[in-house]
Design a protein around this motif. Structure first.
Motif, PDB file in Angstrom:
ATOM      1  N   LYS A   1     -12.194   6.979  -1.406  1.00 46.22           N
ATOM      2  CA  LYS A   1     -11.020   6.036  -2.557  1.00 46.22           C
ATOM      3  C   LYS A   1     -10.795   5.124  -2.164  1.00 46.22           C
ATOM      4  O   LYS A   1      -9.817   3.564  -2.954  1.00 46.22           O
ATOM      5  CB  LYS A   1     -10.202   7.307  -2.403  1.00 46.22           C
ATOM      6  CG  LYS A   1      -8.917   6.329  -3.003  1.00 46.22           C
ATOM      7  CD  LYS A   1      -7.528   7.567  -3.181  1.00 46.22           C
ATOM      8  CE  LYS A   1      -6.387   7.044  -3.610  1.00 46.22           C
ATOM      9  NZ  LYS A   1      -4.867   7.478  -3.795  1.00 46.22           N
ATOM     10  N   LEU A   2     -10.459   4.813  -0.588  1.00 49.59           N
ATOM     11  CA  LEU A   2      -9.737   3.569   0.062  1.00 49.59           C
ATOM     12  C   LEU A   2     -10.646   2.269  -0.139  1.00 49.59           C
ATOM     13  O   LEU A   2     -12.001   1.719  -0.222  1.00 49.59           O
ATOM     14  CB  LEU A   2      -8.859   3.333   1.149  1.00 49.59           C
ATOM     15  CG  LEU A   2      -8.541   4.606   1.518  1.00 49.59           C
ATOM     16  CD1 LEU A   2      -8.159   5.403   3.181  1.00 49.59           C
ATOM     17  CD2 LEU A   2      -6.938   4.904   0.210  1.00 49.59           C
TER      18      LEU A   2
ATOM     19  N   ASP B   1       0.483  -1.125  -0.330  1.00 50.03           N
ATOM     20  CA  ASP B   1      -0.061   0.151   0.660  1.00 50.03           C
ATOM     21  C   ASP B   1       1.213   1.266   0.209  1.00 50.03           C
ATOM     22  O   ASP B   1       2.022   1.270   0.587  1.00 50.03           O
ATOM     23  CB  ASP B   1      -0.665   0.173   1.408  1.00 50.03           C
ATOM     24  CG  ASP B   1      -2.225   0.996   1.439  1.00 50.03           C
ATOM     25  OD1 ASP B   1      -2.825   1.201   0.304  1.00 50.03           O
ATOM     26  OD2 ASP B   1      -1.612   1.909   2.307  1.00 50.03           O
ATOM     27  N   GLY B   2       0.302   2.205  -1.578  1.00 51.68           N
ATOM     28  CA  GLY B   2       1.337   3.718  -0.849  1.00 51.68           C
ATOM     29  C   GLY B   2       2.326   3.821  -1.983  1.00 51.68           C
ATOM     30  O   GLY B   2       2.995   4.071  -1.315  1.00 51.68           O
TER      31      GLY B   2
ATOM     32  N   ASN C   1      -6.223  14.367   3.491  1.00 51.23           N
ATOM     33  CA  ASN C   1      -5.393  15.572   1.560  1.00 51.23           C
ATOM     34  C   ASN C   1      -6.272  16.777   1.989  1.00 51.23           C
ATOM     35  O   ASN C   1      -7.360  16.873   1.595  1.00 51.23           O
ATOM     36  CB  ASN C   1      -5.703  14.828   0.538  1.00 51.23           C
ATOM     37  CG  ASN C   1      -5.114  15.486  -0.611  1.00 51.23           C
ATOM     38  OD1 ASN C   1      -4.761  16.083  -1.092  1.00 51.23           O
ATOM     39  ND2 ASN C   1      -4.960  14.623  -1.591  1.00 51.23           N
TER      40      ASN C   1
ATOM     41  N   TYR D   1     -10.385   9.811   5.475  1.00 52.53           N
ATOM     42  CA  TYR D   1     -10.459  10.053   3.961  1.00 52.53           C
ATOM     43  C   TYR D   1     -11.672  10.694   3.198  1.00 52.53           C
ATOM     44  O   TYR D   1     -12.491   8.716   2.823  1.00 52.53           O
ATOM     45  CB  TYR D   1      -9.456   9.057   3.029  1.00 52.53           C
ATOM     46  CG  TYR D   1      -9.375   9.013   1.408  1.00 52.53           C
ATOM     47  CD1 TYR D   1     -10.310   9.469   0.992  1.00 52.53           C
ATOM     48  CD2 TYR D   1      -7.920   9.445   1.221  1.00 52.53           C
ATOM     49  CE1 TYR D   1      -9.941  10.295  -0.463  1.00 52.53           C
ATOM     50  CE2 TYR D   1      -7.178  10.015  -0.316  1.00 52.53           C
ATOM     51  CZ  TYR D   1      -8.637  10.041  -0.793  1.00 52.53           C
ATOM     52  OH  TYR D   1      -8.682  10.844  -2.032  1.00 52.53           O
TER      53      TYR D   1
ATOM     54  N   TYR E   1       0.053  14.524   6.808  1.00 51.90           N
ATOM     55  CA  TYR E   1      -0.866  14.154   6.128  1.00 51.90           C
ATOM     56  C   TYR E   1       0.359  13.102   5.331  1.00 51.90           C
ATOM     57  O   TYR E   1       1.267  13.596   4.717  1.00 51.90           O
ATOM     58  CB  TYR E   1      -1.666  14.316   5.014  1.00 51.90           C
ATOM     59  CG  TYR E   1      -2.161  13.252   3.740  1.00 51.90           C
ATOM     60  CD1 TYR E   1      -2.274  12.932   3.024  1.00 51.90           C
ATOM     61  CD2 TYR E   1      -3.490  12.703   4.487  1.00 51.90           C
ATOM     62  CE1 TYR E   1      -2.758  12.780   1.514  1.00 51.90           C
ATOM     63  CE2 TYR E   1      -3.974  12.031   3.893  1.00 51.90           C
ATOM     64  CZ  TYR E   1      -3.830  11.214   2.452  1.00 51.90           C
ATOM     65  OH  TYR E   1      -4.877  10.413   1.464  1.00 51.90           O
TER      66      TYR E   1
ATOM     67  N   PHE F   1      -7.263  10.039  10.806  1.00 51.20           N
ATOM     68  CA  PHE F   1      -7.276  10.234   9.942  1.00 51.20           C
ATOM     69  C   PHE F   1      -8.586  10.188   9.157  1.00 51.20           C
ATOM     70  O   PHE F   1      -9.447   9.523   9.451  1.00 51.20           O
ATOM     71  CB  PHE F   1      -6.446   8.790   9.408  1.00 51.20           C
ATOM     72  CG  PHE F   1      -6.047   8.500   8.336  1.00 51.20           C
ATOM     73  CD1 PHE F   1      -6.981   8.090   7.411  1.00 51.20           C
ATOM     74  CD2 PHE F   1      -5.526   8.381   7.161  1.00 51.20           C
ATOM     75  CE1 PHE F   1      -7.403   6.996   6.273  1.00 51.20           C
ATOM     76  CE2 PHE F   1      -4.852   8.887   5.643  1.00 51.20           C
ATOM     77  CZ  PHE F   1      -6.130   7.863   4.990  1.00 51.20           C
TER      78      PHE F   1
ATOM     79  N   GLU G   1      -7.548  -2.985   2.547  1.00 52.32           N
ATOM     80  CA  GLU G   1      -7.702  -1.954   3.199  1.00 52.32           C
ATOM     81  C   GLU G   1      -8.147  -1.445   4.743  1.00 52.32           C
ATOM     82  O   GLU G   1      -8.181  -1.072   6.194  1.00 52.32           O
ATOM     83  CB  GLU G   1      -7.557  -0.477   2.714  1.00 52.32           C
ATOM     84  CG  GLU G   1      -6.599  -0.332   1.402  1.00 52.32           C
ATOM     85  CD  GLU G   1      -6.426   0.599   0.977  1.00 52.32           C
ATOM     86  OE1 GLU G   1      -7.330   0.939   0.484  1.00 52.32           O
ATOM     87  OE2 GLU G   1      -5.742   1.105   0.052  1.00 52.32           O
TER      88      GLU G   1
ATOM     89  N   GLY H   1       0.485  10.627   3.228  1.00 51.76           N
ATOM     90  CA  GLY H   1      -0.264   9.472   1.994  1.00 51.76           C
ATOM     91  C   GLY H   1       0.043   7.933   1.891  1.00 51.76           C
ATOM     92  O   GLY H   1      -0.365   7.355   0.464  1.00 51.76           O
ATOM     93  N   SER H   2       0.662   7.556   2.479  1.00 49.36           N
ATOM     94  CA  SER H   2       0.424   5.814   3.029  1.00 49.36           C
ATOM     95  C   SER H   2      -0.556   5.140   3.725  1.00 49.36           C
ATOM     96  O   SER H   2      -0.005   6.126   5.139  1.00 49.36           O
ATOM     97  CB  SER H   2       2.313   6.197   3.201  1.00 49.36           C
ATOM     98  OG  SER H   2       2.585   4.811   2.780  1.00 49.36           O
ATOM     99  N   MET H   3      -1.563   5.276   3.530  1.00 56.02           N
ATOM    100  CA  MET H   3      -1.824   4.996   4.475  1.00 56.02           C
ATOM    101  C   MET H   3      -1.585   4.136   5.607  1.00 56.02           C
ATOM    102  O   MET H   3      -2.417   4.617   7.468  1.00 56.02           O
ATOM    103  CB  MET H   3      -3.048   3.829   4.512  1.00 56.02           C
ATOM    104  CG  MET H   3      -4.524   4.264   4.734  1.00 56.02           C
ATOM    105  SD  MET H   3      -6.286   3.031   4.304  1.00 56.02           S
ATOM    106  CE  MET H   3      -7.623   3.625   5.506  1.00 56.02           C
TER     107      MET H   3
HETATM  108  P1  P6P Z   1      -4.834  10.476  -1.963  1.00 58.02           P
HETATM  109  C1  P6P Z   1      -1.997   4.893  -1.591  1.00 58.02           C
HETATM  110  O1  P6P Z   1      -2.359   4.952  -2.835  1.00 58.02           O
HETATM  111  C2  P6P Z   1      -3.114   5.087  -0.702  1.00 58.02           C
HETATM  112  O2  P6P Z   1      -3.669   4.012  -1.812  1.00 58.02           O
HETATM  113  C3  P6P Z   1      -3.535   5.168   0.581  1.00 58.02           C
HETATM  114  O3  P6P Z   1      -2.148   5.021   1.398  1.00 58.02           O
HETATM  115  C4  P6P Z   1      -3.303   6.504   0.449  1.00 58.02           C
HETATM  116  O4  P6P Z   1      -3.780   6.899   2.301  1.00 58.02           O
HETATM  117  C5  P6P Z   1      -3.912   7.096  -0.116  1.00 58.02           C
HETATM  118  O5  P6P Z   1      -4.127   6.053  -1.286  1.00 58.02           O
HETATM  119  C6  P6P Z   1      -3.780   8.297  -0.719  1.00 58.02           C
HETATM  120  O6  P6P Z   1      -4.202   8.854  -1.912  1.00 58.02           O
HETATM  121  O7  P6P Z   1      -5.867  10.535  -2.713  1.00 58.02           O
HETATM  122  O8  P6P Z   1      -4.367  11.026  -0.957  1.00 58.02           O
HETATM  123  O9  P6P Z   1      -3.473  10.691  -2.369  1.00 58.02           O
END
Ligand code: P6P
Length: 337
Positions: A273-274, A118-119, A210, A263, A243, A261, A279, A245-247
């Motif tokens: 998105k997730l 992930d990420g 984000n 999203y 932030y 956190f 995840e 950007g890697s969950m």
């Molecule tokens: P954004 C990484 O691609 C991921 O799936 C998660 O690890 C992370 O939290 C999220 O997307 C980041 O998304 O839209 O903020 O770049």
């Protein structure tokens, strides 16, 4: 603290499950083995030619980097060889992988959902990435596996965890009796217990979202973000914004020091998105086991009915009191509608 390896710990805790015959223990060890192999490659990604586009695209339509594929292959291989897993759902595969056709896995009792890396878009930036896993018990061993056995509620997970490949490599997991963290000691090639009985603080001072999507957020989320930024010494505000950007990295920080956190759903991702299966469900299981909370906005993550493997969801997860504050904003918004 005397050295205790992941293997020793798993065996020791096996007695928590009176009917356990060691299958789950072996499955967790298989995952640990894959994590150590992946760690070796992640740590030298900048050196090997493993960087760069693999050329293919994964089902998310994202350029598939070699390390994604490598990590996926390692988990599939370890789970196939281990024989305890009969089915794998992976971010890197459109459909699930039925391992029960392999003789060694035909009696496998467990279903594993994984996000192998992930990420991974952060790999080239040397930012922490992670692997996430979710484990369910197969409901019927006398018939072929059906999708409804795979699409179980997050509350039915028998175990879940993640590996974070960061300044050190850690494996954090729960079998429903608390959360324990193990740090990889490269000198002996073992994950060693370093964070026993992890608990997330009920309150935190960090919010993680984000903010580039701010204008697309629902109003109650916009209101909450402004709440985080307002001056109020009694509640330690303004909070700090973090932030990565890697969950896995954002959630690991949240677990260790507290925080929240988010999203949320946006116009680009109206469902969020997730991914639910590999995840949000596993990380929600971990955070709840550590005393935190995880919701989609309207409902508990672990009570969302899965309908397909790559289903997305919005998520608000972290310190219990902070998530409850977001729920207040949601309820308040609902009243206004
Ligand atoms: P954004 C990484 O691609 C991921 O799936 C998660 O690890 C992370 O939290 C999220 O997307 C980041 O998304 O839209 O903020 O770049």
């Amino acid at each position: 603290m005397s050295l205790k390896t992941l293997g020793q710990f798993i065996i020791e805790k096996q007695n928590d499950f009176p009917y356990a015959k060691g299958e789950l223990s072996r499955l967790l060890r298989d995952i640990g083995i894959a994590a150590k192999i992946i760690n070796r490659e992640v740590n030298k990604a900048g050196l090997a030619d493993i960087l760069g586009e693999y050329g293919a695209e994964n089902i998310q339509g994202e350029a598939q980097k070699k390390l994604d594929v490598y990590a996926d292959e390692q988990f599939i291989e370890a789970l196939t060889k281990g024989g305890e897993c009969c089915y794998v759902a992976s971010e890197e595969h459109e459909g699930g992988i039925d391992l029960s056709r392999h003789s060694v896995s035909k009696n496998g009792k467990y279903i594993v959902c994984i996000d192998p890396l992930d990420g991974s878009s952060n790999i080239d930036l040397n930012v922490s990435v992670g692997s996430i896993f979710s484990i369910y018990r197969r409901k019927h061993t006398d018939r072929p596996i059906t999708m409804d056995e795979v699409l179980q509620y997050g509350s039915e997970q028998v175990a879940a965890g993640y590996v974070i490949y960061g300044s050190s490599t850690m494996l954090v997991y729960s079998t429903g009796k608390g959360v324990n963290g193990f740090t990889l000691d490269p000198s002996i090639g073992e994950f060693c217990l370093s964070h026993p009985e992890m608990q997330i603080p009920l309150d935190g001072k960090t919010y993680s979202v984000n903010e580039g999507n701010y204008l697309k957020f629902p109003q109650y989320i916009k209101d909450y973000i402004k709440y985080c930024q307002m001056e109020d010494s009694e509640t330690n505000r303004p909070y700090t914004s973090r932030y990565i950007g890697s969950m896995v990295a954002d959630l690991h920080r949240t677990l260790i020091i507290g925080g929240i956190f988010l999203y949320p759903e946006t116009q680009s991702y109206p469902q969020g998105k997730l991914r639910l299966l590999y995840e949000c469900n596993p990380l929600a299981f971990i955070i709840e086991q550590a005393g935190g909370k995880a919701v989609s906005g309207v409902e508990r993550i672990l009570e969302i009915k899965p309908t397909h493997l790559h289903q997305r969801t919005s998520i608000v997860i972290g310190s219990k009191h902070m998530v409850e504050k977001v729920e207040e904003f949601y309820a308040g918004h609902e009243e206004q509608v």
